[in-house]
Motif scaffolding. Structure first.
Motif, PDB file in Angstrom:
ATOM      1  N   LEU B 252      37.442  -0.376   1.135  1.00  0.00           N
ATOM      2  CA  LEU B 252      37.879  -1.297   2.188  1.00  0.00           C
ATOM      3  C   LEU B 252      38.763  -2.404   1.639  1.00  0.00           C
ATOM      4  O   LEU B 252      39.739  -2.802   2.278  1.00  0.00           O
ATOM      5  CB  LEU B 252      36.663  -1.919   2.875  1.00  0.00           C
ATOM      6  N   VAL B 255      42.235  -0.879   1.175  1.00  0.00           N
ATOM      7  CA  VAL B 255      42.922  -0.720   2.453  1.00  0.00           C
ATOM      8  C   VAL B 255      43.349  -2.082   2.983  1.00  0.00           C
ATOM      9  O   VAL B 255      44.475  -2.262   3.466  1.00  0.00           O
ATOM     10  CB  VAL B 255      42.013   0.002   3.474  1.00  0.00           C
ATOM     11  N   ALA B 256      42.461  -3.066   2.846  1.00  0.00           N
ATOM     12  CA  ALA B 256      42.782  -4.403   3.336  1.00  0.00           C
ATOM     13  C   ALA B 256      44.031  -4.947   2.672  1.00  0.00           C
ATOM     14  O   ALA B 256      44.952  -5.424   3.340  1.00  0.00           O
ATOM     15  CB  ALA B 256      41.604  -5.342   3.102  1.00  0.00           C
ATOM     16  N   VAL B 259      47.179  -3.038   4.008  1.00  0.00           N
ATOM     17  CA  VAL B 259      47.618  -3.297   5.392  1.00  0.00           C
ATOM     18  C   VAL B 259      47.979  -4.768   5.609  1.00  0.00           C
ATOM     19  O   VAL B 259      48.908  -5.068   6.346  1.00  0.00           O
ATOM     20  CB  VAL B 259      46.605  -2.822   6.459  1.00  0.00           C
ATOM     21  N   VAL B 260      47.267  -5.657   4.931  1.00  0.00           N
ATOM     22  CA  VAL B 260      47.668  -7.063   5.035  1.00  0.00           C
ATOM     23  C   VAL B 260      49.076  -7.218   4.463  1.00  0.00           C
ATOM     24  O   VAL B 260      49.863  -8.023   4.940  1.00  0.00           O
ATOM     25  CB  VAL B 260      46.654  -7.981   4.313  1.00  0.00           C
ATOM     26  N   ILE B 265      49.398   1.163   9.313  1.00  0.00           N
ATOM     27  CA  ILE B 265      48.307   2.115   9.147  1.00  0.00           C
ATOM     28  C   ILE B 265      48.615   3.416   9.897  1.00  0.00           C
ATOM     29  O   ILE B 265      48.075   4.472   9.601  1.00  0.00           O
ATOM     30  CB  ILE B 265      46.975   1.498   9.627  1.00  0.00           C
TER      31      ILE B 265
END
Ligand SMILES: Nc1ncnc2c1ncn2[C@@H]1O[C@H](COP(=O)(O)OP(=O)(O)OP(=O)(O)O)[C@@H](O)[C@H]1O
Ligand SMILES: Nc1ncnc2c1ncn2[C@@H]1O[C@H](COP(=O)(O)OP(=O)(O)OP(=O)(O)O)[C@@H](O)[C@H]1O
Ligand SMILES: [Mg+2]
Ligand SMILES: [Mg+2]
Lengths: 347, 331, 503, 339
Positions: B252, B255-256, B259-260, B265
């Protein structure tokens, strides 16, 4: 017809696993005791999976699911323990606590939903933020500790039985039916699916897609709060990390249930069956004394296996030239399959 | 394109700069070279892995098995080094190979069985993690050979540390830079890199112009595995011990960061530069909150709000420019 | 083998699960000729093209000969290598990449290089854009371009290849007259340099302008191949549809009282000072070049976008429209120009699509959907508009273009609107279906509906409008009565900068 | 050697489950023969971390020595919900005794009550559960004493009882870690009023890497820091590593609970001053021993000598057992332990 088969195949897998476990440990697995305990365990996770599913159907995802549940449980727990120790009427205390739980959760849903639909930030980003935020709020309120000291009667929601049927199971069934009706028999549900497939065209048709989406997050929050009430009752306390391992598990259950991760397709029945499968596996393997890690390995393998069977299944269908209406990707798939078939024939 | 992507990352870059200013005003230690170096070193594993995750996210895929892969590879390499040799080169070779193997499994399942990436990798995550923990039972590996530990301690060209002394750049940061560079070159200058964007934008058309989705998927997920391998060795070189549980929940975070950093996504967009900003934003927040003496119970709240504000501003900004955009030139 | 032909197909059949879409088709394209492939919606043109480009594999028994060589199997890449370049109906471009990349990437792949030479990409792209006469910056992101510009990019991409044959699947569907002219110039120059063009279009005038030979398909069957001089308009139509059809001017109805008026509608950067009145039973057309801002006006009128100034008056009362919901409530319906993206939820059933505007009608006590009622409504409209196949449960994506358009129209008619705004109603629709849609619009008007039609196709505009408004660069520059104006007059207003002589 | 034993154990487990009925009746016969082959569940907070692996060894050893069947199983994550589910399944399975180290005492109260209703003996170990539902409570140590002891050692390592210090803990919601920290802080307030805690306890997610990074940040955020306490076994290692890297062995004292094998390299150069723990294997052994004793209808008494463990203390309530004082691991003795 093809669309139904996915769900029915899951039901088949469920029956198979159930039978397998029954054969492997007949006295234990089929005992009333075990059946009951499975029925106690399933609802909190099942409700969270449904909450995740409605969001995934719109093409979103809710990473703040478990932290919403925790926050909602903690708020309810505060109400319970404060009013309980202040000597309020028990019925009133429980009613207020449940209302507080539900309202907290709805507020969380409102925050998620409005940022996602009205500002238009992608769900994964928003819920990534709120996941951290809600967890922070929970931590700030509890300082990491557990809130307990509930009235005896609250215990009933998570631990009571009616005619040998666990209360949480009854609550779960009520909400399965509610979710089913909401999604598959109301205009709102139709809009959820339609906007999950193509929000633009749905909006062009005079549907307020933002409102639909907001309601999805609110509905998801409602399911979450019910799950959190069951959890606080079952664990007789509330704490920031209760159920934190449900986050990825619920996504697993939803996709195992045949829901399209890109949105637009997903059935209540599929998700519920998937949670049943996971439950039977986990309880059954526990009874057999299989090591926890091996349980993880088996779960992962089953997930991939079932989806692989789905794939092969749709191919066999194609071979027998059943009339089917495929989505775009499926027709590509069929084309590529045709090619392979052809190669096979030549070779 | 340059203009467009710059625009996409400018907001998040502004947020990062604002945060840096706020933290520095509170505690000037933040910008001291030794702190910056420590911060980057502490986030190299996240950074390297983000580069792998970036490429899959651009195609619209995702790989949630990265945590499990890194953990498993640290164990494989750890056991290997304890039992055979502390040769650094062999360690990297073994790690890359096992990473690529894991990645290939993901890639094959995704390409050949058409199981959505998130499902496949959820499955393999659970399998890899379960098998690895069954094997190790969570026991740490302590006796990493001295030669490897010494490799982890290597530093390069000294820079002043802001307190009168000097500090060397840890070797691990080189790997981070290397990973970013390779990824950037692949994305920007290779045909397959453009294919990654093309698939993210329109997979059907990508096939029509001659890209093979299967081949690209195989490449992609192997690349993620490769990055996981590198990250695993780098991690072990920093920690000098192997904890099989060190990477739970890591996926996570990765991914964070990606995408931040502005990657979409849903696929089609994302840059190495943006991802770097994402990684630094996460790192700076974690570092800065303690430097600013913010009580621990508030840290997550602040972090959550910053993420929400950053991504909302970004979207609002883009919406506004879109609305202002003249569609018709009126006389 | 005959060396005359670039491509020679024989016995090509294609079966999809449940349907034989192509049945023993043959197609022979000579070197350096412009060959038209014609047929109604769903006749199988696009499918045939996809077989040629290697996207689909034909059923067994097909004979494909390219450049005199028999080809066993065509893949997308081998097709390109054989010199076949395609402009797909859906463009097949990448919205997230720049114009330059869109144009030149496939070129690089074809050359088999592993790395990208950016300066070469830019050079190739620039040349290609110049060739189509576009003013498009090659650094722009494709997704930010209008459909028309995207189409030009798609054409430019096909030109990059060292192609022996270029296939164009409805390349003119969203091009304006100017751009079409340019395209035809390109086609002629291609022809001169010995490159063949396989051309698909539903606009018959265009076909006759450039094509030398015609291959006609009907319902997946091969009807014949004809030289242009063997054919005329009527004959071609009768070959395509098996009956005679023609654009006839439908005479106006009795026009009723004012229904809907727009006063001084303006939006910065989109349109300015738009005013007109629509009467009951009237069809007005907004015409002009692509990019004149007509769609923007329509979108503002039905709540999709906002506007800065101006009033909207419905039946004498000023109304506020802030969302599509408001528009539907006020009886304003909008059939968008891009039916695949804006008009339909492609993966859902025809039934679900149709009832989307009438959810209230199919719910019982505002709560639950009555399945039977839903089905009834859908079946009713399927029958009324002759949608094929007539099963309401079929997914919209499996219908051909024309039938998809009918579903969109059905959806809106179901809501029983007072005003129907219809954007490029017959874009990509065959001539038979076109006439039917025209008839339908006329019929709706005669029942008292007010219709605003946005169309770039002048014959269509002339055929059914009571009044015609010409837009140019965001403003209404001229207004005509239907039947009192020629195509040339409209064109000169749409293009020229001088004020027009309004009649 | 021990590893082999574990695999062996699990192998027999598996064969039994997959075996045919004949075998099962055989075991059953055996059971009636001996009449008292108890099944005792020992559930840690989570499996697969070194600490609980060590106690597994002890528990299984006791099972072998005492002739009882020990099932050592637990969730793979320290999640109360998972633990409750597993307990429920085990109750369905039908066992004689459950000894559990609760992730959260309150959360498992209902399920423990259920177990008692089914006539199962209920123990807690490592971390106390709700006192009203357990028949015996096996503590390695008294929380308050342990906390106080750690803080005493911190002051000793710092060489002064004034100055700034910080705490890095495993997780903010870990009940036993919180109990130690609270006790330690309270103790310090009384005994070392000039000791100043600079900020709230910092969580490290039970990861060495996070503890390492947090320690680096703390060192910069509070330049006058003289000591750091690390709770949960990976934390002191991470902190020590940070201190070692910055060369602050002499400036910053590090104490905490850690396993001796993990901490050895850091104890050696003084970046970790004291690791304070008990032998988890002994704790596992004691738990099974006491469970067997209780199942046999006996109760432990204060000062009783337990084989392989030593003498135990029994609190006046008669059911709280304390294993004994913690062991302090230092550079000198760390090599003598194998966990
Ligand atoms: N993948 C598919 N599966 C099943 N049927 C298909 C598929 N693709 C196309 N069809 C059907 O094949 C027929 C021919 O379609 P095609 O797109 O080739 O028509 P067309 O001549 O290009 O029509 P239009 O002018 O509307 O573009 C249609 O009836 C369509 O519904
Ligand atoms: N994002 C954008 N950036 C730059 N120009 C744009 C953008 N979007 C649209 N345009 C331009 O705005 C103009 C309006 O396009 P649009 O297609 O809406 O006009 P229209 O008059 O409705 O045409 P038609 O209905 O015939 O397609 C076009 O010239 C288009 O190129
Ligand atoms: Mg077509
Ligand atoms: Mg338009």
């Amino acid at each position: 017809m093809r669309r139904f088969s996915k769900e029915w195949m899951l039901v088949g897998v469920f029956i198979f696993l159930f039978a397998l476990m029954s054969i492997l440990s007949p006295d234990k697995f089929l005992s009333l005791n075990n059946l009951q305990s499975m029925a106690f365990q399933l609802p909190e996770f099942g409700l969270l999976s449904l909450a995740m599913m409605v969001v995934i159907v719109t093409g979103g995802i809710n990473l703040s699911l478990t932290s919403t549940a925790a926050l909602s449980g903690i708020m309810g727990a505060f109400a319970l323990s404060i009013m309980n120790s202040a000597g309020f009427d028990v019925g009133l205390t429980i009613a207020v606590a449940i209302v507080v739980s539900v309202l907290t959760s709805l507020l969380c849903g409102l925050i998620n939903g409005s940022i996602i639909s009205y500002i238009g930030v992608s769900p994964i980003l928003v819920t990534l933020g709120t996941m951290t935020l809600f967890e922070g709020i929970s931590l700030n309120f509890t300082k990491g500790g557990a809130i307990s000291g509930f009235p005896e009667q609250y215990y009933w929601f998570g631990n009571g039985t009616i005619l040998q049927i666990p209360v949480p199971m009854i609550i779960f069934i009520v909400f399965i039916v509610l979710t089913y009706i909401m999604l598959e028999h109301t205009p709102w549900g139709l809009c959820v699916y339609m906007s999950g497939c193509n929000p633009l065209a749905t909006m062009y048709s005079g549907i307020n897609v933002k409102k639909v989406l907001l309601k999805v997050y609110l509905f998801s929050a409602l399911l979450t709060s019910v799950s959190s009430v069951i959890m606080t009752s079952r664990y007789n306390s509330a704490k920031v990390d209760y159920g934190s391992s449900y986050l990825l598990q619920s996504i697993t259950a939803v996709v195992l249930g045949g829901t399209n991760i890109a949105g637009g397709y997903g059935k209540v029945m599929g998700t519920v069956t998937a949670t049943l499968i996971l439950q039977v596996l986990s309880s059954g393997l526990n009874l057999l004394g299989v090591k926890r890690y091996i349980v993880d390995v088996i779960m992962g393998a089953i997930l991939i296996l079932i989806l692989a069977i789905n794939f092969i299944n749709s191919n066999i269908k194609f071979k027998t030239k059943n009339k089917s209406h495929n989505s775009d990707s499926n027709s590509n798939l069929i084309v590529s399959l045709l090619e392979t078939l052809k190669i096979a024939k030549k070779g | 394109m340059k203009q467009f992507f710059k625009k996409k990352e400018s907001t998040i870059l502004c947020v990062l700069i604002c945060i840096i200013i706020i933290i520095t005003l509170n505690n000037s230690t933040f910008l001291r070279p030794d702190n910056i170096i420590d911060m980057i070193k502490g986030n190299t594993v996240l950074g390297i892995m983000s580069m792998g995750m970036l490429v899959v996210i651009i195609t619209g895929g995702i790989d949630v098995s990265v945590g499990a892969m890194i953990a498993a590879i640290t164990v494989i390499v750890g056991k290997f080094m304890v039992n055979f040799t502390g040769n650094v080169l062999l360690a990297f070779l073994l790690a890359s190979l096992s990473g690529i193997l894991f990645g290939l499994i993901n890639g094959l399942l995704i390409a050949k069985l058409k199981i959505p990436p998130i499902v496949t990798t959820l499955g393999t995550m659970s399998i890899i993690n379960g098998a690895m923990l069954y094997y190790t039972n969570g026991t740490w590996i302590n006796d990493i050979p001295e030669s490897f530990i010494n490799f982890g301690k290597i530093t390069l060209f000294k820079v002043p540390d802001g307190q009168g002394g000097t500090i060397g750049i840890p070797i691990q940061i080189l790997f981070f830079i290397g990973a970013a560079l390779i990824t950037w070159i692949i994305l920007k200058y290779s045909i397959i890199g453009r294919g990654i964007y093309a698939i993210g934008g329109n997979p059907v058309s990508a096939e029509r112009i001659g890209y093979s989705l299967d081949k690209i998927n195989l490449f992609l997920y192997s690349y993620v595995g490769f990055m996981a391998g590198i990250a695993a060795v780098v991690h072990t070189s920093i920690m000098r011990q192997v904890d099989p549980n060190a990477f739970t929940g890591f996926e996570l975070q990765v991914v964070a960061a990606v995408v931040v950093g502005g990657a979409n996504i849903l696929g089609g967009a994302g840059t190495v530069f943006g991802t770097l900003i994402g990684v630094f934003l996460m790192a700076a927040m974690n570092n800065g909150l303690i430097l600013m003496h913010i009580p621990v119970f508030w840290q997550k709240i602040v972090l959550g709000i910053v993420i929400l504000v950053a991504v909302s501003i970004d979207v609002l900004q883009r919406k506004r420019t879109l609305r202002k955009l003249a569609k018709v030139d009126i006389d | 083998m005959d060396d005359k032909f670039v491509v020679s197909l024989k016995n090509v059949s294609k079966t999809f699960p449940g349907a034989k879409v192509l049945d023993n088709i043959q197609l022979q394209v000579k070197k350096g000729e412009v060959h038209a492939l014609v047929g109604e919606n769903g006749a199988g043109k696009s499918t045939l093209i996809k077989i040629l480009s290697g996207v689909y594999q034909p059923d067994d028994g097909a004979e494909i000969i390219i450049n005199g060589q028999r080809v066993r199997e065509l893949t997308t890449i081998s097709s390109v290598r054989q010199g076949i370049a395609v402009i797909y109906q859906d463009f097949s471009l990448f919205p997230n990449l720049t114009v330059a990349e869109n144009i030149a990437i496939s070129h690089e792949i074809e050359e088999g290089s592993k790395f990208i030479n950016w300066s070469k990409i830019e050079e190739v792209a620039k040349k290609a854009i110049e060739r189509v006469g576009g003013t498009i910056s090659i650094y722009d992101q494709l997704g930010s371009l209008s459909i028309a510009k995207q189409q030009l990019v798609a054409i430019a991409r096909a030109l990059v290849h060292d192609a022996k044959m270029i296939i164009m699947d409805e390349p003119t569907s969203s091009l304006s007259a100017n751009e079409v002219k340019l395209l035809f110039d390109i086609i002629r120059s291609l022809k001169e340099s010995g490159i063949s063009v396989l051309f698909v279009s539903h606009k018959l005038e265009e076909l006759f302008e450039v094509s030398e030979r015609f291959t006609v398909l009907r319902d997946g069957k091969y009807i014949g191949t004809y030289n242009a001089d063997e054919l005329d308009y009527d004959k071609l139509i009768s070959l395509m549809v098996g009956r005679k059809l023609q654009f006839e001017r439908c005479t106006g109805n009795k026009i009723g009282e004012p229904l809907f008026a727009v006063k001084g509608l303006s939006k910065k950067g989109n349109f300015k000072d738009i005013s007109f009145t629509l009467h009951k039973g009237e069809i007005i057309s907004l015409t002009g070049l692509v990019g004149a801002g007509r769609t923007e006006v329509a979108q503002a009128l039905c709540g999709i976008t906002s506007f800065d100034e101006g009033k909207i008056i419905l039946e004498g009362k000023e109304i506020k429209i802030n969302s599509t919901e408001d528009a539907v409530e006020n009886g304003i319906a909008y059939v968008p120009e891009n039916r695949q993206v804006e008009g339909l939820v492609l993966s859902r059933s025809v039934e679900d699509n149709i009832v989307l505007t009438v959810l209230k009608q199919i719910t019982e006590s505002k709560l639950l959907i009555k399945r039977q009622r839903k089905r009834e409504i859908a079946l009713n409209w399927i029958k009324k508009l002759n949608i094929k196949p007539s099963s309401p449960a079929i997914a919209a994506q499996n219908l051909s273009g024309g039938n998809q358009q009918r579903v969109v129209i059905a959806k809106w008619l179901a809501s029983n609107p007072k005003i129907l705004i219809i954007d490029e109603p017959t874009n990509g629709i065959d001539i038979g279906a076109k006439t039917e849609i025209h008839k339908l619009l006329r019929e709706l008007a005669s029942n008292g509906m007010g219709i605003i039609m946005i169309s770039s196709e002048l014959p269509e505009v002339l055929a059914i409008s009571d009044r015609i408004f010409v837009m140019r660069k965001g403003k209404i520059v001229a207004q005509f009565k239907g039947g009192e104006v020629t195509q040339e007059e409209i064109m000169s207003n749409a293009i020229l900068n001088q004020p027009a002589l309004a009649k | 050697g021990n590893n082999a034993k574990t695999t062996e154990g699990s192998k027999t487990d598996e064969t039994k489950t997959s075996d045919t009925k004949a075998d099962e009746t055989k075991t059953e016969d055996k059971k009636t023969e001996e009449n008292k082959k108890y099944t005792i569940v020992v559930m840690p907070k989570l499996v697969g971390i070194p600490y609980f692996n060590a106690s597994e060894k002890g528990a299984l050893q006791a099972g072998e020595d005492l002739g009882v069947e020990v099932i050592y199983t637990g969730p793979t994550k320290a999640d109360a919900a998972e633990q409750v589910k597993m307990l429920e399944d085990l109750i369905s399975k039908g066992v004689d005794c459950i000894a559990v180290a609760p992730n959260d005492p309150a959360a498992i109260t209902p399920v423990l009550k259920k177990a008692k209703e089914k006539g199962i003996l209920v123990l807690d170990w490592d971390t106390p559960a709700d006192a009203s539902v357990v028949d015996l409570s096996v503590h390695q140590i008294d929380d308050a004493e342990y906390g106080a002891y750690q803080w005493d050692l911190l002051v000793e390592a710092m060489g002064t009882d004034e100055g700034e210090y910080a705490i890095i803990t495993g997780g903010l919601s870990a009940a036993n870690l919180n109990a130690w920290i609270d006790a330690g802080i309270a103790h310090a307030k009384e005994k070392y009023p000039n000791l100043k805690l600079v900020t709230e306890r910092i969580p490290s997610d039970e990861k060495q890497q996070v503890a390492y990074q947090k320690a680096l940040e703390l060192i910069k955020a509070y330049p006058n820091l003289k000591g750091i306490v690390g709770e949960s076994t990976p934390a002191p290692i991470g902190i020590a590593q940070a201190v070692q890297e910055k060369g602050l062995q002499d400036k910053i004292a590090v104490v905490g609970c850690a396993l001796p094998t993990d901490s050895k390299p850091y104890l050696e150069d003084g970046s970790l001053d004291y690791a304070i723990l008990w032998d988890p294997a002994k704790l596992g052994y004691l738990t099974v021993y006491l469970a067997k004793m209780k199942l046999d209808g006996k109760s432990p008494v204060d000062g009783e000598e337990i084989p392989n463990v030593g003498s135990i203390r029994v609190k006046p309530d008669g059911k709280t057992i304390i294993m004994g004082p913690p062991v302090v691991f230092t550079k000198e003795n760390a090599g003598n332990f194998d966990f």
